[in-house]
Design a protein around this motif. Structure first.
Motif, PDB file in Angstrom:
ATOM      1  N   CYS A 168      44.703  75.548  90.161  1.00  0.00           N
ATOM      2  CA  CYS A 168      44.873  75.139  89.222  1.00  0.00           C
ATOM      3  C   CYS A 168      46.607  75.382  88.741  1.00  0.00           C
ATOM      4  N   ARG A 169      47.218  74.129  89.795  1.00  0.00           N
ATOM      5  CA  ARG A 169      48.507  73.440  89.289  1.00  0.00           C
ATOM      6  C   ARG A 169      48.093  71.943  89.198  1.00  0.00           C
ATOM      7  N   VAL A 170      46.649  71.629  89.163  1.00  0.00           N
ATOM      8  CA  VAL A 170      46.266  69.525  88.728  1.00  0.00           C
ATOM      9  C   VAL A 170      46.881  69.306  88.008  1.00  0.00           C
ATOM     10  N   PRO A 171      47.524  67.689  87.962  1.00  0.00           N
ATOM     11  CA  PRO A 171      48.135  67.847  86.483  1.00  0.00           C
ATOM     12  C   PRO A 171      47.266  67.611  85.569  1.00  0.00           C
ATOM     13  N   LEU A 172      48.023  67.550  84.208  1.00  0.00           N
ATOM     14  CA  LEU A 172      47.276  68.043  83.175  1.00  0.00           C
ATOM     15  C   LEU A 172      46.673  66.246  82.514  1.00  0.00           C
ATOM     16  N   PRO A 173      45.617  67.060  81.927  1.00  0.00           N
ATOM     17  CA  PRO A 173      45.243  65.046  81.013  1.00  0.00           C
ATOM     18  C   PRO A 173      45.319  65.512  79.635  1.00  0.00           C
ATOM     19  N   TRP A 174      46.218  63.672  79.163  1.00  0.00           N
ATOM     20  CA  TRP A 174      46.660  64.469  78.106  1.00  0.00           C
ATOM     21  C   TRP A 174      45.926  63.131  77.128  1.00  0.00           C
ATOM     22  N   ARG A 175      45.218  61.601  77.604  1.00  0.00           N
ATOM     23  CA  ARG A 175      44.610  60.894  76.931  1.00  0.00           C
ATOM     24  C   ARG A 175      43.373  59.867  77.892  1.00  0.00           C
ATOM     25  N   GLY A 176      42.567  59.134  76.784  1.00  0.00           N
ATOM     26  CA  GLY A 176      41.855  58.241  77.992  1.00  0.00           C
ATOM     27  C   GLY A 176      40.645  59.001  78.546  1.00  0.00           C
ATOM     28  N   THR A 177      39.542  58.122  79.228  1.00  0.00           N
ATOM     29  CA  THR A 177      38.756  58.329  79.949  1.00  0.00           C
ATOM     30  C   THR A 177      38.656  57.975  81.289  1.00  0.00           C
ATOM     31  N   THR A 178      39.748  57.864  81.885  1.00  0.00           N
ATOM     32  CA  THR A 178      39.655  57.737  83.465  1.00  0.00           C
ATOM     33  C   THR A 178      41.094  58.636  84.007  1.00  0.00           C
ATOM     34  N   ALA A 179      41.098  58.752  85.213  1.00  0.00           N
ATOM     35  CA  ALA A 179      42.602  59.011  85.241  1.00  0.00           C
ATOM     36  C   ALA A 179      43.555  58.157  85.886  1.00  0.00           C
ATOM     37  N   PRO A 180      44.801  58.808  85.761  1.00  0.00           N
ATOM     38  CA  PRO A 180      45.156  59.762  85.163  1.00  0.00           C
ATOM     39  C   PRO A 180      45.435  60.331  83.604  1.00  0.00           C
ATOM     40  N   TYR A 181      45.058  60.293  83.029  1.00  0.00           N
ATOM     41  CA  TYR A 181      44.889  60.758  81.987  1.00  0.00           C
ATOM     42  C   TYR A 181      45.764  60.647  81.284  1.00  0.00           C
ATOM     43  N   GLY A 182      46.678  60.040  81.436  1.00  0.00           N
ATOM     44  CA  GLY A 182      47.981  59.827  80.525  1.00  0.00           C
ATOM     45  C   GLY A 182      48.919  60.282  80.671  1.00  0.00           C
ATOM     46  N   PHE A 183      48.379  61.259  82.525  1.00  0.00           N
ATOM     47  CA  PHE A 183      49.621  62.028  82.851  1.00  0.00           C
ATOM     48  C   PHE A 183      51.091  61.260  83.575  1.00  0.00           C
ATOM     49  N   SER A 184      50.187  59.906  83.343  1.00  0.00           N
ATOM     50  CA  SER A 184      51.621  59.438  83.767  1.00  0.00           C
ATOM     51  C   SER A 184      51.344  57.993  82.714  1.00  0.00           C
ATOM     52  N   TRP A 190      37.181  66.242  83.337  1.00  0.00           N
ATOM     53  CA  TRP A 190      38.206  66.545  82.654  1.00  0.00           C
ATOM     54  C   TRP A 190      38.905  65.747  81.446  1.00  0.00           C
ATOM     55  N   ALA A 191      37.907  64.282  81.608  1.00  0.00           N
ATOM     56  CA  ALA A 191      37.543  63.072  80.117  1.00  0.00           C
ATOM     57  C   ALA A 191      37.618  63.500  78.766  1.00  0.00           C
ATOM     58  N   GLU A 192      36.554  64.954  79.011  1.00  0.00           N
ATOM     59  CA  GLU A 192      36.295  65.725  77.724  1.00  0.00           C
ATOM     60  C   GLU A 192      37.523  66.897  77.261  1.00  0.00           C
ATOM     61  N   LEU A 193      38.569  66.821  78.294  1.00  0.00           N
ATOM     62  CA  LEU A 193      39.268  68.252  77.998  1.00  0.00           C
ATOM     63  C   LEU A 193      40.720  67.565  77.677  1.00  0.00           C
ATOM     64  N   SER A 194      40.697  66.185  77.725  1.00  0.00           N
ATOM     65  CA  SER A 194      41.852  66.085  77.182  1.00  0.00           C
ATOM     66  C   SER A 194      42.863  66.283  76.111  1.00  0.00           C
ATOM     67  N   VAL A 195      43.958  65.860  75.909  1.00  0.00           N
ATOM     68  CA  VAL A 195      44.228  66.187  74.665  1.00  0.00           C
ATOM     69  C   VAL A 195      43.725  65.681  73.546  1.00  0.00           C
ATOM     70  N   GLN A 196      44.499  64.375  74.026  1.00  0.00           N
ATOM     71  CA  GLN A 196      43.063  63.251  72.885  1.00  0.00           C
ATOM     72  C   GLN A 196      41.771  64.103  72.450  1.00  0.00           C
ATOM     73  N   ALA A 197      41.499  64.190  72.994  1.00  0.00           N
ATOM     74  CA  ALA A 197      39.567  64.896  72.916  1.00  0.00           C
ATOM     75  C   ALA A 197      39.417  65.876  72.335  1.00  0.00           C
TER      76      ALA A 197
END
Length: 571
Positions: free
Chosen positions: A423-439, A470-477
């Protein structure tokens, strides 16, 4: 000196009762947002996302420990309470974040861990160096062992992380020495709260952070800090106050002294207890007017998705809080707990630490539907609401490869328990591949990494891997999808803030079928009714003027299974 009206951030002075209805968002800094591309979240990353948190509609941020720490237990092994872990930033970064959040009307709550410190803390290092019988050791619980050679532990107490609670030291001459107590890992030696240094130190820590604009503290393992110096074994059925290291009666004097410190300051500085206590009356004792303001309600979070269980928990907690006039808190998860989307999609949908296992079958579609319904249920209940980062995105628990796990609960279980890293995996913010805008992307990260002296190049991988789905669960999506969990949370918190009937205040149950929970908040034209269908078939809604919000689309005008609706009953 305490802050005065002239220097206290304006947001702290606006409403002395803010905490009674607040929406408080838990930030696990290491996994929220990474500003410099090293794979670890940091305070600059949080500051860069304050606009997102403002848009979400939160009133305060609760930060897990952000102090220097060896991270033997995710930062709950604190080595220095007056600084920031270098991976997260600097003390100046913290002060800027507190100020910037306050400018947006968002308060800051920090974690304080009074039961123990890190084995790397100067106090403990000094205690080990000083040897048996020294004043330095009196701040902890050093004790001779039992048996002819002292090679048996002083007690058989069980650790909160499973396993033993005592570790033996080695004398300077290499011979076995005394044992020291640690209710958690050996890297977290317990403090002796009978010692005046321990009490004075923690009161000074409170002032240190209140002086920097912090609006409150969350008190970790709040019921554990006082021990019976007789070190008796745990009775089979301990009566009130009889447990040797849980909920001792002497503990209340400590929190009354903390409350006096908090009350020295302008603007309400809240004390929030982490209290896992089954006895509702003992629980409420911590919330008397001269002690803590609120405490976490873990009972609701632990219950299965069942109407009788959830109603019983709501009744229990409202009744427990009523005699002391404190508001209840409502929380679906945190950094220690299986995320709701996963938990509610399992046959055993309640939560218990001892029940976590690898490979547990999960129906995520079912879990997501129930988590949406639970979000509206908890947001409609009287009191304050806590959200754990990522729950507003409907993130599921991640079953991580064993080789990346860091949580001591996994290792101390012999590898049976997957621990809490999922439950501590870094959040997905945007984009379709890791790190999904986390970095940041490679171009911006390179500059920051050069400036920090860590070398240029592409961002490092996040400290825990993010799954491809998680690409479908990012903030952007989700911002582009009105049917998303993020949209639901934003609407719910907006309505909750707008409606005078929601937040703190009374509620009344309505007569319904056993599979339905329904209650009324407020009176007159502002009245709101919340209806939750936990049955197998759609149900008719009570008479209403219009629907404020629903967790699922209606089916022929009826509320479908595992769904919640908020109703305006009058025009």
């Amino acid at each position: 000196m305490p802050l005065t009206d002239a220097t206290t951030p304006p947001a702290l002075l606006e409403d002395p009762q803010w905490w009674r209805s607040a929406v408080i968002y838990q930030v696990y800094v290491r996994s929220f947002a990474d500003s410099d591309g090293d794979g670890t979240g940091d305070l600059r990353g949080v500051r860069s996302r304050l606009g997102y948190l403002k848009e979400l509609g939160v009133d305060a941020l609760w930060f897990n420990p952000w102090y220097p720490s060896p991270l033997a237990d995710g930062g709950y092994d604190v080595a220095d309470y007056r600084d920031i872990h270098p991976a997260f930033g600097t003390l100046d970064d913290a002060e800027q974040l507190i100020s910037a959040a306050a400018d947006l009307g968002i308060r800051t709550i920090i974690d304080v861990v009074p039961n123990h410190i890190s084995s790397e803390h100067p106090w403990f290092k000094a205690a080990l160096a000083a040897g048996p019988g020294s004043p330095e050791r009196e701040r902890f619980w050093f004790h001779p062992g039992k048996g002819p050679n002292g090679d048996e532990m002083p007690t058989r107490w069980q650790s909160s992380f499973q396993g033993d609670t005592w570790t033996r030291t080695v004398n300077p001459d290499g011979t076995p020495g005394e044992w020291y107590l640690h209710l958690f890992t050996p890297e977290q030696p317990d403090l002796n709260w009978n010692h005046p240094d321990v009490r004075a130190e923690h009161e000074d820590i409170l002032r240190f952070w209140f002086d920097r604009g912090v609006a409150g503290v969350r008190i970790d393992s709040a019921a554990l800090i006082v021990k019976d110096p007789a070190f008796g074994e745990v009775p089979d059925e301990p009566g009130p106050g009889e447990h040797p290291h849980v909920d001792r009666d002497e503990i209340h004097d400590i929190y009354r002294s903390w409350r006096r410190v908090a009350d020295e300051y302008d603007g309400t500085r809240v004390l929030v207890g982490e209290l896992w206590l089954p006895d509702a009356e003992r629980f409420a004792a911590y919330l008397r007017p001269d002690e803590m303001h609120t405490a976490f309600n873990f009972d609701f979070m632990s219950r299965p998705w069942d109407p009788a269980e959830l109603r019983a928990s709501i009744d229990l907690m409202l009744a427990a809080h009523a005699p002391v006039g404190a508001p209840s808190t409502w929380v679906l998860s945190n950094h220690d707990v299986t995320r709701p989307v996963t938990r509610y999609g399992r046959e055993e949908s309640g939560f218990a630490f001892t029940a976590k296992r690898f490979g547990t079958p999960t129906d995520l579609d079912l879990g997501r539907r129930r988590a949406r319904a639970a979000a509206l249920l908890t947001a409609a209940l009287p009191g304050s609401l806590y959200l754990y980062q990522g729950d507003e995105l409907g993130l599921p628990e991640v079953e991580l490869p064993r080789e990346v796990l860091e949580d001591p609960m996994h290792f101390r279980s012999g590898g049976v328990d997957p621990g809490r890293d999922g439950c501590r995996v870094p959040l997905p913010w945007r984009g379709t591949t890791a790190p999904y805008g986390f970095s940041p992307d490679a171009a911006s990260a390179g500059g920051d990494r050069d400036r920090d002296g860590t070398g240029a190049g592409a961002p490092a991988a996040p400290w825990l891997p993010q799954p491809p789905e998680w690409a479908e669960l990012s903030v952007q999506a989700q911002e582009a999808d009105p049917a998303s969990m993020l949209w639901l949370y934003r609407q719910a918190l907006r309505i909750r803030r707008r409606e005078a009937a929601l937040g703190d205040g009374p509620m009344r149950w309505l007569d319904t079928a056993p599979s339905v929970l329904a209650f009324r908040r407020g009176d007159g034209p502002d009245e709101v009714v919340c209806v939750v269908n936990l049955g197998a078939e759609p149900v008719d809604l009570p008479a209403h003027h219009h629907i404020l919000l629903a967790s699922s689309p209606l089916e022929g005008g009826r509320l479908p299974t595992d769904s919640t609706a908020w109703l305006r009953t009058r025009s």
